[in-house]
Design an enzyme around this catalytic site. Sequence first.
Site, PDB file in Angstrom:
ATOM      1  N   MET A  45       3.887   6.797  -4.497  1.00  0.00           N
ATOM      2  CA  MET A  45       2.585   7.058  -3.871  1.00  0.00           C
ATOM      3  C   MET A  45       1.574   7.563  -4.900  1.00  0.00           C
ATOM      4  SD  MET A  45       3.362   6.097  -0.909  1.00  0.00           S
ATOM      5  CE  MET A  45       4.690   5.973   0.296  1.00  0.00           C
ATOM      6  N   LYS A 102      15.056  -1.133   7.983  1.00  0.00           N
ATOM      7  CA  LYS A 102      16.414  -1.689   8.172  1.00  0.00           C
ATOM      8  C   LYS A 102      16.416  -3.212   8.160  1.00  0.00           C
ATOM      9  CE  LYS A 102      18.841   1.842  10.846  1.00  0.00           C
ATOM     10  NZ  LYS A 102      19.202   2.247  12.211  1.00  0.00           N
ATOM     11  N   HIS A 147       5.642  -3.156   0.266  1.00  0.00           N
ATOM     12  CA  HIS A 147       4.643  -2.620   1.196  1.00  0.00           C
ATOM     13  C   HIS A 147       5.133  -2.875   2.624  1.00  0.00           C
ATOM     14  CE1 HIS A 147       0.808  -1.163   2.525  1.00  0.00           C
ATOM     15  NE2 HIS A 147       0.796  -2.142   3.403  1.00  0.00           N
ATOM     16  N   ASN A 193       6.212  -4.195  -6.102  1.00  0.00           N
ATOM     17  CA  ASN A 193       6.035  -3.128  -5.119  1.00  0.00           C
ATOM     18  C   ASN A 193       6.488  -3.630  -3.759  1.00  0.00           C
ATOM     19  OD1 ASN A 193       4.896  -0.615  -4.003  1.00  0.00           O
ATOM     20  ND2 ASN A 193       3.292  -1.926  -3.145  1.00  0.00           N
ATOM     21  N   ILE A 251      -1.688   6.015  -7.411  1.00  0.00           N
ATOM     22  CA  ILE A 251      -2.505   4.853  -7.796  1.00  0.00           C
ATOM     23  C   ILE A 251      -2.341   4.638  -9.299  1.00  0.00           C
ATOM     24  CG2 ILE A 251      -4.889   4.008  -7.993  1.00  0.00           C
ATOM     25  CD1 ILE A 251      -4.107   4.005  -5.115  1.00  0.00           C
ATOM     26  N   LEU A 252      -2.152   3.389  -9.690  1.00  0.00           N
ATOM     27  CA  LEU A 252      -2.011   3.069 -11.111  1.00  0.00           C
ATOM     28  C   LEU A 252      -3.231   2.252 -11.545  1.00  0.00           C
ATOM     29  CD1 LEU A 252       1.775   2.188 -11.003  1.00  0.00           C
ATOM     30  CD2 LEU A 252       0.755   4.204 -12.082  1.00  0.00           C
ATOM     31  N   GLY A 264      13.457   7.766  -1.020  1.00  0.00           N
ATOM     32  CA  GLY A 264      14.217   6.877  -1.887  1.00  0.00           C
ATOM     33  C   GLY A 264      15.224   5.991  -1.183  1.00  0.00           C
ATOM     34  N   ALA A 316      13.904  -5.351   7.240  1.00  0.00           N
ATOM     35  CA  ALA A 316      13.150  -6.085   6.217  1.00  0.00           C
ATOM     36  C   ALA A 316      13.255  -5.455   4.825  1.00  0.00           C
ATOM     37  CB  ALA A 316      11.681  -6.194   6.638  1.00  0.00           C
ATOM     38  N   ASN A 348      14.738   2.946  -0.317  1.00  0.00           N
ATOM     39  CA  ASN A 348      14.678   1.634  -0.979  1.00  0.00           C
ATOM     40  C   ASN A 348      15.393   1.672  -2.327  1.00  0.00           C
ATOM     41  OD1 ASN A 348      13.089  -0.563   0.488  1.00  0.00           O
ATOM     42  ND2 ASN A 348      11.839   1.259   0.841  1.00  0.00           N
TER      43      ASN A 348
HETATM   44  C1  GAR Z   1       8.671   2.578   2.397  1.00  0.00           C
HETATM   45  O1  GAR Z   1       8.513   2.267   3.754  1.00  0.00           O
HETATM   46  C2  GAR Z   1       7.720   1.751   1.556  1.00  0.00           C
HETATM   47  O2  GAR Z   1       7.543   0.455   2.037  1.00  0.00           O
HETATM   48  C3  GAR Z   1       6.449   2.544   1.675  1.00  0.00           C
HETATM   49  O3  GAR Z   1       6.881   3.889   1.603  1.00  0.00           O
HETATM   50  C4  GAR Z   1       8.206   4.016   2.115  1.00  0.00           C
HETATM   51  C5  GAR Z   1       9.064   4.704   1.095  1.00  0.00           C
HETATM   52  O4  GAR Z   1      10.329   5.016   1.615  1.00  0.00           O
HETATM   53  N1  GAR Z   1       5.516   2.205   0.637  1.00  0.00           N
HETATM   54  C6  GAR Z   1       4.198   2.160   0.809  1.00  0.00           C
HETATM   55  O5  GAR Z   1       3.654   2.458   1.848  1.00  0.00           O
HETATM   56  C7  GAR Z   1       3.400   1.713  -0.413  1.00  0.00           C
HETATM   57  N2  GAR Z   1       2.058   1.410  -0.068  1.00  0.00           N
HETATM   58  P1  GAR Z   1      11.578   5.321   0.673  1.00  0.00           P
HETATM   59  O6  GAR Z   1      11.174   6.427  -0.301  1.00  0.00           O
HETATM   60  O7  GAR Z   1      12.643   5.830   1.626  1.00  0.00           O
HETATM   61  O8  GAR Z   1      11.986   4.059  -0.035  1.00  0.00           O
END
Ligand code: GAR
Length: 205
Positions: free
Chosen positions: A93, A180, A112, A110, A95-96, A14, A182, A16
């Site tokens: 994580m 960090k 990525h 989302n 699939i929807l 979490g 991006a 993000n």
């Molecule tokens: C992040 O790096 C995000 O971009 C990636 O999972 C991580 C989650 O970290 N998402 C994907 O790969 C989606 N396909 P976080 O829980 O610390 O935000």
Amino acid sequence: MKKARVAVLCSGGGTNLQAIIDAEKSGIIKNGEVVLVLANTKKAYALERAENAGIEHAYYTKKMCGGQEAFEDKLIEVLDGHDIDLIVLAGFMAILSEKFTSHYPKRIINIHPSLIPSFCGEGFYGLKVHEAALAKGVKVTGATVHFVNEIPDGGEIIMQKAVNVRPGDTPEKLQLRVMKQAEWKIFPAAVEQVSAEIVKNKENA
Ligand code: GAR
């Protein structure tokens, strides 16, 4: 001014989600308000971050709900029950299906951890994305925020930011630099941009 009601869906650490919460506190996000955090596993540390920030939170697993379709139906029931305007997938994580995504056209975004269309689509998530980028030997990678439709990582691109790969990078080092430099910057900015658009559309409706 009425703000867009934002739900953040997570599965893991979490960070993000935290960047979005912090951006709301510091005023970078003015047009959106995170009112709900949902996870698809009890173990998501994101739930604790929501608790610490005083944001309503819950988790639902496929098993709890009795399968994929029932899981998505539950999410829709909870999201619609909270009048959510914008759904933010922050390391979610799961699939929807098209049934879910078509219920919220241009209302799901989302993040990525690559520059789409590189290293994206089914099977590319988390560290695997950075492993693939390093295996290919790219010198520049980054992150992308996009709208979510029925094609994995295939929706319209909203924002991207490039990050340099450095000699000696490991997937973990590269992941942290991409976060960090991006992700933690463009994701809150994109939440603000899309929330402002939603607010404007509502005012004109
Ligand atoms: C992040 O790096 C995000 O971009 C990636 O999972 C991580 C989650 O970290 N998402 C994907 O790969 C989606 N396909 P976080 O829980 O610390 O935000």
